[in-house]
Design a protein around this motif. Structure first.
Motif, PDB file in Angstrom:
ATOM      1  N   ALA A 184      42.833  48.364  41.929  1.00  0.00           N
ATOM      2  CA  ALA A 184      43.409  47.896  40.656  1.00  0.00           C
ATOM      3  C   ALA A 184      43.499  46.369  40.615  1.00  0.00           C
ATOM      4  O   ALA A 184      44.165  45.813  39.755  1.00  0.00           O
ATOM      5  N   TYR A 185      42.784  45.694  41.530  1.00  0.00           N
ATOM      6  CA  TYR A 185      42.922  44.245  41.637  1.00  0.00           C
ATOM      7  C   TYR A 185      42.675  43.527  40.313  1.00  0.00           C
ATOM      8  O   TYR A 185      43.445  42.644  39.921  1.00  0.00           O
ATOM      9  N   LEU A 186      41.620  43.896  39.611  1.00  0.00           N
ATOM     10  CA  LEU A 186      41.233  43.155  38.415  1.00  0.00           C
ATOM     11  C   LEU A 186      42.252  43.300  37.287  1.00  0.00           C
ATOM     12  O   LEU A 186      42.255  42.534  36.336  1.00  0.00           O
ATOM     13  N   THR A 187      43.143  44.281  37.376  1.00  0.00           N
ATOM     14  CA  THR A 187      44.165  44.453  36.337  1.00  0.00           C
ATOM     15  C   THR A 187      45.570  44.198  36.886  1.00  0.00           C
ATOM     16  O   THR A 187      46.549  44.335  36.162  1.00  0.00           O
ATOM     17  N   ASN A 188      45.687  43.833  38.153  1.00  0.00           N
ATOM     18  CA  ASN A 188      46.980  43.605  38.801  1.00  0.00           C
ATOM     19  C   ASN A 188      47.273  42.104  38.800  1.00  0.00           C
ATOM     20  O   ASN A 188      46.728  41.344  39.601  1.00  0.00           O
ATOM     21  N   GLN A 189      48.120  41.650  37.897  1.00  0.00           N
ATOM     22  CA  GLN A 189      48.364  40.224  37.725  1.00  0.00           C
ATOM     23  C   GLN A 189      49.010  39.589  38.950  1.00  0.00           C
ATOM     24  O   GLN A 189      48.669  38.470  39.332  1.00  0.00           O
ATOM     25  N   SER A 190      49.948  40.278  39.596  1.00  0.00           N
ATOM     26  CA  SER A 190      50.621  39.694  40.762  1.00  0.00           C
ATOM     27  C   SER A 190      49.629  39.502  41.907  1.00  0.00           C
ATOM     28  O   SER A 190      49.673  38.504  42.633  1.00  0.00           O
ATOM     29  N   LEU A 191      48.694  40.464  42.070  1.00  0.00           N
ATOM     30  CA  LEU A 191      47.701  40.336  43.123  1.00  0.00           C
ATOM     31  C   LEU A 191      46.722  39.201  42.809  1.00  0.00           C
ATOM     32  O   LEU A 191      46.291  38.474  43.692  1.00  0.00           O
ATOM     33  N   LYS A 192      46.425  39.042  41.525  1.00  0.00           N
ATOM     34  CA  LYS A 192      45.519  37.961  41.131  1.00  0.00           C
ATOM     35  C   LYS A 192      46.090  36.594  41.508  1.00  0.00           C
ATOM     36  O   LYS A 192      45.382  35.701  41.955  1.00  0.00           O
ATOM     37  N   ARG A 193      47.397  36.423  41.338  1.00  0.00           N
ATOM     38  CA  ARG A 193      48.019  35.125  41.626  1.00  0.00           C
ATOM     39  C   ARG A 193      48.023  34.834  43.120  1.00  0.00           C
ATOM     40  O   ARG A 193      48.083  33.682  43.536  1.00  0.00           O
ATOM     41  N   GLY A 194      47.969  35.881  43.929  1.00  0.00           N
ATOM     42  CA  GLY A 194      48.034  35.695  45.366  1.00  0.00           C
ATOM     43  C   GLY A 194      46.679  35.502  46.022  1.00  0.00           C
ATOM     44  O   GLY A 194      46.603  35.183  47.200  1.00  0.00           O
ATOM     45  N   VAL A 195      45.584  35.729  45.280  1.00  0.00           N
ATOM     46  CA  VAL A 195      44.240  35.620  45.838  1.00  0.00           C
ATOM     47  C   VAL A 195      43.426  34.650  45.005  1.00  0.00           C
ATOM     48  O   VAL A 195      43.533  34.621  43.785  1.00  0.00           O
ATOM     49  N   SER A 196      42.652  33.810  45.666  1.00  0.00           N
ATOM     50  CA  SER A 196      41.833  32.830  44.957  1.00  0.00           C
ATOM     51  C   SER A 196      40.901  33.512  43.967  1.00  0.00           C
ATOM     52  O   SER A 196      40.346  34.579  44.245  1.00  0.00           O
ATOM     53  N   LYS A 197      40.729  32.870  42.800  1.00  0.00           N
ATOM     54  CA  LYS A 197      39.823  33.421  41.797  1.00  0.00           C
ATOM     55  C   LYS A 197      38.371  33.082  42.091  1.00  0.00           C
ATOM     56  O   LYS A 197      37.477  33.623  41.465  1.00  0.00           O
ATOM     57  N   ALA A 198      38.139  32.179  43.004  1.00  0.00           N
ATOM     58  CA  ALA A 198      36.782  31.792  43.362  1.00  0.00           C
ATOM     59  C   ALA A 198      36.395  32.456  44.673  1.00  0.00           C
ATOM     60  O   ALA A 198      37.118  32.386  45.659  1.00  0.00           O
ATOM     61  N   VAL A 199      35.255  33.129  44.649  1.00  0.00           N
ATOM     62  CA  VAL A 199      34.764  33.808  45.844  1.00  0.00           C
ATOM     63  C   VAL A 199      33.703  32.929  46.484  1.00  0.00           C
ATOM     64  O   VAL A 199      32.732  32.539  45.837  1.00  0.00           O
ATOM     65  N   ASN A 200      33.913  32.607  47.744  1.00  0.00           N
ATOM     66  CA  ASN A 200      32.945  31.771  48.446  1.00  0.00           C
ATOM     67  C   ASN A 200      31.648  32.532  48.701  1.00  0.00           C
ATOM     68  O   ASN A 200      31.650  33.742  48.947  1.00  0.00           O
ATOM     69  N   MET A 201      30.542  31.792  48.647  1.00  0.00           N
ATOM     70  CA  MET A 201      29.236  32.357  48.954  1.00  0.00           C
ATOM     71  C   MET A 201      28.657  31.641  50.159  1.00  0.00           C
ATOM     72  O   MET A 201      28.857  30.437  50.332  1.00  0.00           O
ATOM     73  N   ASN A 202      27.957  32.376  50.979  1.00  0.00           N
ATOM     74  CA  ASN A 202      27.239  31.773  52.094  1.00  0.00           C
ATOM     75  C   ASN A 202      25.934  31.199  51.555  1.00  0.00           C
ATOM     76  O   ASN A 202      24.944  31.920  51.391  1.00  0.00           O
ATOM     77  N   SER A 203      25.949  29.925  51.241  1.00  0.00           N
ATOM     78  CA  SER A 203      24.861  29.309  50.484  1.00  0.00           C
ATOM     79  C   SER A 203      23.514  29.387  51.193  1.00  0.00           C
ATOM     80  O   SER A 203      22.471  29.295  50.541  1.00  0.00           O
ATOM     81  N   GLN A 204      23.528  29.574  52.523  1.00  0.00           N
ATOM     82  CA  GLN A 204      22.243  29.641  53.214  1.00  0.00           C
ATOM     83  C   GLN A 204      21.435  30.875  52.828  1.00  0.00           C
ATOM     84  O   GLN A 204      20.230  30.948  53.051  1.00  0.00           O
ATOM     85  N   TYR A 205      22.128  31.879  52.228  1.00  0.00           N
ATOM     86  CA  TYR A 205      21.433  33.089  51.783  1.00  0.00           C
ATOM     87  C   TYR A 205      21.120  33.077  50.285  1.00  0.00           C
ATOM     88  O   TYR A 205      20.504  34.023  49.781  1.00  0.00           O
TER      89      TYR A 205
END
Length: 248
Positions: A184-205
């Motif tokens: 339910a992460y995408l609809t759970n506002q409290s969880l959203k505030r606790g996790v970065s909205k930007a997902v890191n990518m391994n740019s070498q791939y």
């Protein structure tokens, strides 16, 4: 002294034997004709049954092909969306709400031929029951293209799996693990505030992943072209059968 004479039966004329032979011959010949006609009638009825069943199978194939065509159009749209997204994000991160674009590239809808009737015909040598040579040639041509599509379907599935494996390397797995724990992460506002909205990518791939998307897209387009040709063959085969066998 009396002399006894032995009675002799009158010798039959040759015409008598001729008529006996003729009647026997006609009886055997008529029996042969009756058996031949009965066998011919049975085979003709079997041919009609197989043809009607084959028509139903091919019509079911065309419905399935139409559904897969829609799936592939949607697949191309999603590939293009991911490609545009990554092309605009060279810095090495992607918004968490865009992760579904990567997930939507999973899976594949394969074609499963309704081949019950055709398998019976081939395994029992039953194609000989179909007397119309044009129909037989068209059936064999259609079946050959179906087998070709099976091979191409497998190749497309492998392309999808390779792209998916690269996506696992590309995307930071820590956040993905959190998402899998709480669906339910995408609809759970409290969880959203606790996790970065930007997902890191391994740019070498990133470059390899974009190349895999381009290859995947090429395979999907080629398979759509082959599928369109097979659909046309199926439609032409149905038209031919219905015309030759006076079916509605």
């Amino acid at each position: 002294m009396e002399v006894h004479h032995h009675a002799h039966s009158a010798r039959q004329k040759w015409t008598h034997y001729f008529w006996e032979f003729l009647m026997l011959f006609l009886a055997v010949f008529c029996g042969f004709l009756a058996e031949y006609y009965l066998e011919h009638t049975i085979e003709h009825n079997r041919e009609k049954q197989f043809i009607n069943s084959l028509v139903r199978d091919i019509e079911a194939d065309t419905v399935q092909l139409s559904n897969i065509k829609g799936f592939r159009f949607d697949r191309l749209r999603k590939i293009d969306s991911v490609t545009r997204l990554l092309s605009k994000k060279p810095a090495g991160s992607v918004d968490v709400h865009r992760l579904r674009l990567f997930q939507d590239l999973r899976g594949h809808v394969s074609f499963y031929q309704n081949s019950g009737t055709l398998d019976q015909l081939k395994n029992a040598g039953g194609l000989r029951l179909i007397r119309n040579r044009r129909v037989v040639d068209s059936i064999q041509g259609y079946d050959q293209q179906i087998r070709r599509m099976f091979l191409r379907d497998n190749f497309e599935t492998e392309e999808m799996r390779y792209t998916l494996r690269l996506a696992y390397k590309l995307i930071d797995g820590v956040l993905l693990t959190n998402l899998s724990i709480d669906t339910a992460y995408l609809t759970n506002q409290s969880l959203k505030r606790g996790v970065s909205k930007a997902v890191n990518m391994n740019s070498q791939y990133l470059g390899e992943y974009l190349n895999s998307l381009a290859s995947f897209r090429f395979v999907v387009i080629n398979n759509m072209s082959l599928q369109g040709m097979i659909t046309k063959k199926a439609e032409n085969l149905l038209t031919l059968i219905k015309a030759e066998y006076d079916l509605k």
